[in-house]
Design a protein around this motif. Structure first.
Motif, PDB file in Angstrom:
ATOM      1  N   GLU A  72     -13.032  -5.445 -45.865  1.00 40.62           N
ATOM      2  CA  GLU A  72     -12.379  -4.242 -45.959  1.00 40.62           C
ATOM      3  C   GLU A  72     -11.770  -4.281 -47.328  1.00 40.62           C
TER       4      GLU A  72
ATOM      5  N   ARG B 188     -14.670  -3.314 -49.740  1.00 40.36           N
ATOM      6  CA  ARG B 188     -15.193  -2.017 -49.371  1.00 40.36           C
ATOM      7  C   ARG B 188     -14.092  -1.218 -50.247  1.00 40.36           C
ATOM      8  N   ARG B 189     -12.905  -1.445 -50.132  1.00 44.25           N
ATOM      9  CA  ARG B 189     -11.814  -0.258 -50.998  1.00 44.25           C
ATOM     10  C   ARG B 189     -12.139  -0.769 -52.565  1.00 44.25           C
TER      11      ARG B 189
ATOM     12  N   VAL C  11     -15.213   1.353 -53.137  1.00 45.07           N
ATOM     13  CA  VAL C  11     -14.801   2.709 -53.414  1.00 45.07           C
ATOM     14  C   VAL C  11     -14.200   3.113 -54.775  1.00 45.07           C
ATOM     15  N   ARG C  12     -13.186   2.277 -55.081  1.00 45.56           N
ATOM     16  CA  ARG C  12     -12.404   2.464 -56.286  1.00 45.56           C
ATOM     17  C   ARG C  12     -13.385   2.378 -57.650  1.00 45.56           C
TER      18      ARG C  12
ATOM     19  N   ASP D  87     -15.758   5.579 -57.690  1.00 51.52           N
ATOM     20  CA  ASP D  87     -14.850   6.490 -58.007  1.00 51.52           C
ATOM     21  C   ASP D  87     -14.534   6.662 -59.255  1.00 51.52           C
TER      22      ASP D  87
ATOM     23  N   THR E  33      -2.725   1.153 -52.606  1.00 49.84           N
ATOM     24  CA  THR E  33      -2.611   2.575 -52.513  1.00 49.84           C
ATOM     25  C   THR E  33      -3.964   3.037 -51.978  1.00 49.84           C
ATOM     26  N   SER E  34      -3.985   4.401 -51.465  1.00 51.88           N
ATOM     27  CA  SER E  34      -5.083   5.194 -51.313  1.00 51.88           C
ATOM     28  C   SER E  34      -5.110   6.318 -52.437  1.00 51.88           C
TER      29      SER E  34
ATOM     30  N   PHE F 283      -6.329   7.850 -55.681  1.00 53.46           N
ATOM     31  CA  PHE F 283      -7.156   7.592 -57.046  1.00 53.46           C
ATOM     32  C   PHE F 283      -6.162   7.546 -58.421  1.00 53.46           C
TER      33      PHE F 283
ATOM     34  N   ILE G  94     -11.216   6.205 -48.455  1.00 47.40           N
ATOM     35  CA  ILE G  94     -10.466   4.789 -48.295  1.00 47.40           C
ATOM     36  C   ILE G  94      -9.818   4.967 -46.848  1.00 47.40           C
TER      37      ILE G  94
END
Lengths: 269, 280
Positions: A71, A74-75, A78-79, A82, B20-21, B23, B123
């Protein structure tokens, strides 16, 4: 007085590998395979904690092993995706870059830390045709392999992989692909080595839909999944309500927007 | 890759810290120079000279959704900086965001907001609530206050379809903001930008609660026509160049931008009616 024992580097690495492999083999499995309409992920999962998820427009993620460890990865993925998409353009985020970053991270953790991560990761990018789909397997020690067509991770992955490879072809329909994946997952772990039947409520299914613009990741749940598992079903698309809102192919996305192409396109007529 | 030149190849800690979620919050650690409001500006009020200004956007609550429409003009002083700027964008599959003010900051803000919402959804695995999205936008405006006071002001407008609403007919909701990050939920309609005074006056006389989405679209284009009639910084429908307002809707089916053909038909009929009756 404490005694200092010498352990050779080979021994240390072997021990860590064995530790990680055992951890990964204990869990339930997940598979990823290409089909005519995209890339399919199927994981055997009894919980609501996700093993399969979205990284970016055309990139998906599946993992097995320790939840907190994958997990976290995964985060980070994504970061990274993005940040790159925001800094440059959405088209500049690639599955290979994400797979590389994971390989670096897992490699560094494996050599530098006491405990290796007990995870195995699949990063998949859906292309314009099944031949251009990319599946990457990243293992606990940071090695990364290109897996054309199909791959299995976790549990008795080799037995599952054999079943998959025997029947897989990249022009199969979604219904056939789901049935093959479920058959492969169920081919191990039954009483006395017999095959099991896995119900829809124990499956986590998602696709990267080749034909969509913008964000292609869709979960297949509930009635749509049950319909795909019915013998004889031939559906090629996830039969979800969202399908009706599917956007038309956009012309040119306005350059001033960071929204995905499915949001920015003109509506279908 | 932002991993830089660390020879160990390890992903920097801020990528893997689970805190944090958001951006924006992540950017403030990983790449603070990419956030608006974090850049040093020369002292004084100097922005007027350099930058393009985006003007009028209106948004209307309709039965089962919201409609947002923006004209296409950007000005720099007494000149037209752009004839076809787009000020209305989808923020995510169920909400719309428009901006007025300094175009450069506004465009950056919308881009950041779009990524912010998508990032949270990926997220966390669920979308933010509609209020959550509006509050998030207010925070982002608040962070730009310093620049706003020096002339780089931008004001957004936000509206969307509330998936949590008990009555689908009342699911369309809109919010307005001020440069200090004040957030105000509006009933019915609202407008931002230099022409909004006239657009809102037109809407005040014509708006009725429970309007259908199609009627709200026509009303929005009429209001922009009235704004362009009295405000030099707002552009009317440009029939010669075939440039028409950007019109978007957010309903239970998601966000949708009207095609150029659709807006052309409506805009031409609005102009034709005004040929007969100038006041509409």
């Amino acid at each position: 007085m404490a005694m200092q024992f010498y352990a050779s580097p080979e021994q240390i690495m072997r021990d860590r590998s064995e530790y990680a492999r055992k951890g990964i083999a204990r869990g339930r499995s997940a598979v990823a395979l290409t089909y005519e309409g995209g890339v399919l992920f199927v994981a055997e999962n009894l919980t609501s904690l996700r093993k399969v998820s979205e990284i970016y427009d055309r990139i998906g993620f599946a993992a097995v092993g320790r939840y907190n460890e994958f997990e976290n990865l995964r985060r980070a993925g994504v970061r990274m995706a993005d940040l790159n998409g925001y800094s440059y353009d959405r088209r500049d985020v690639t599955g290979r870059a994400i797979a590389n970053a994971y390989a670096h991270a897992l490699g560094a953790i494996f050599t530098e830390q006491m405990k290796a991560y007990e995870v195995e990761i699949c990063v998949a990018e859906v292309g314009a045709t099944p031949d251009s789909d990319e599946l990457y397997r990243i293992t606990y020690d940071g090695s990364v392999q290109d897996e054309p067509g199909s791959m299995a991770m976790g549990g008795q992955s080799e037995a599952i992989s054999t079943v998959l490879k025997e029947a897989h072809s990249s022009d199969m329909s979604l219904a056939d692909a789901v049935k093959l994946a479920v058959k492969a997952l169920g081919s191990v772990g039954g009483e006395g080595g017999a095959a099991r039947t896995i119900g829809a409520d124990h499956l986590e299914v998602a696709v990267l839909d080749r034909r969509r613009k913008g964000r292609t990741f869709r979960r297949v749940t509930g009635a749509a999944l049950t319909a795909l598992l019915e013998p004889g079903s031939t559906a090629t698309e996830p039969a979800s309500d969202e399908e009706s809102a599917a956007p038309a192919p956009p012309e040119d996305k306005p350059s001033s927007s960071a929204g995905s192409a499915d949001l920015e396109g003109d509506a279908k007529d | 890759m932002a991993a830089g030149f660390d020879p160990s190849g390890r992903i920097p800690d801020f990528f893997t810290t689970p805190a944090t979620s958001s951006f924006t919050q992540f950017l403030s650690v990983a790449a603070p120079e990419m956030l608006p409001g974090r850049r040093p500006l020369p002292p004084g009020y100097s922005a007027e000279l350099a930058s393009a200004h985006a003007t009028t956007v209106v948004t209307i609550v309709a039965d089962g959704g919201v409609v947002m429409a923006g004209d296409r003009r950007a000005t720099a002083g007494n000149l037209i900086a752009s004839r076809d700027i787009e000020k209305v964008h989808p923020a995510d599959p169920y909400s719309l965001v428009g901006m007025a003010g300094t175009a450069g900051v506004g465009i950056e803000l919308i881009r950041l907001f779009q990524v912010e919402l998508e990032h949270y959804e990926k997220i966390e695995g669920v979308m933010l609530s509609l209020e959550g999205k509006a509050n998030r936008l207010a925070t982002m405006i608040r962070n730009n206050l310093g620049a706003a006071l020096q002339g780089l002001a931008v004001v957004p407008i936000f509206g969307g379809f509330d998936l949590g609403a008990s009555d689908p007919a009342k699911a369309g909701r809109i919010w307005s903001f001020d440069i200090a990050g004040g957030i105000y939920e509006e009933t019915g309609y609202d407008g931002i930008g230099s022409g909004s005074l006239f657009a809102k006056a037109a809407l005040k006389k014509r708006y009725r609660p429970g309007l259908s989405v199609d009627d709200a679209i026509t009303l929005g284009i009429e209001a922009l026509y009235d704004a362009a009639d009295d405000d030099t910084a707002t552009g009317g429908p440009d029939l010669t160049r075939k440039i028409y307002p950007v019109v978007m809707t957010a309903t239970a089916e998601g966000t949708r931008r009207l095609t150029d053909e659709e807006t052309a038909t409506i805009a031409e009929s609005v102009v034709a009616r005004r040929m007969e009756n100038i006041g509409g």
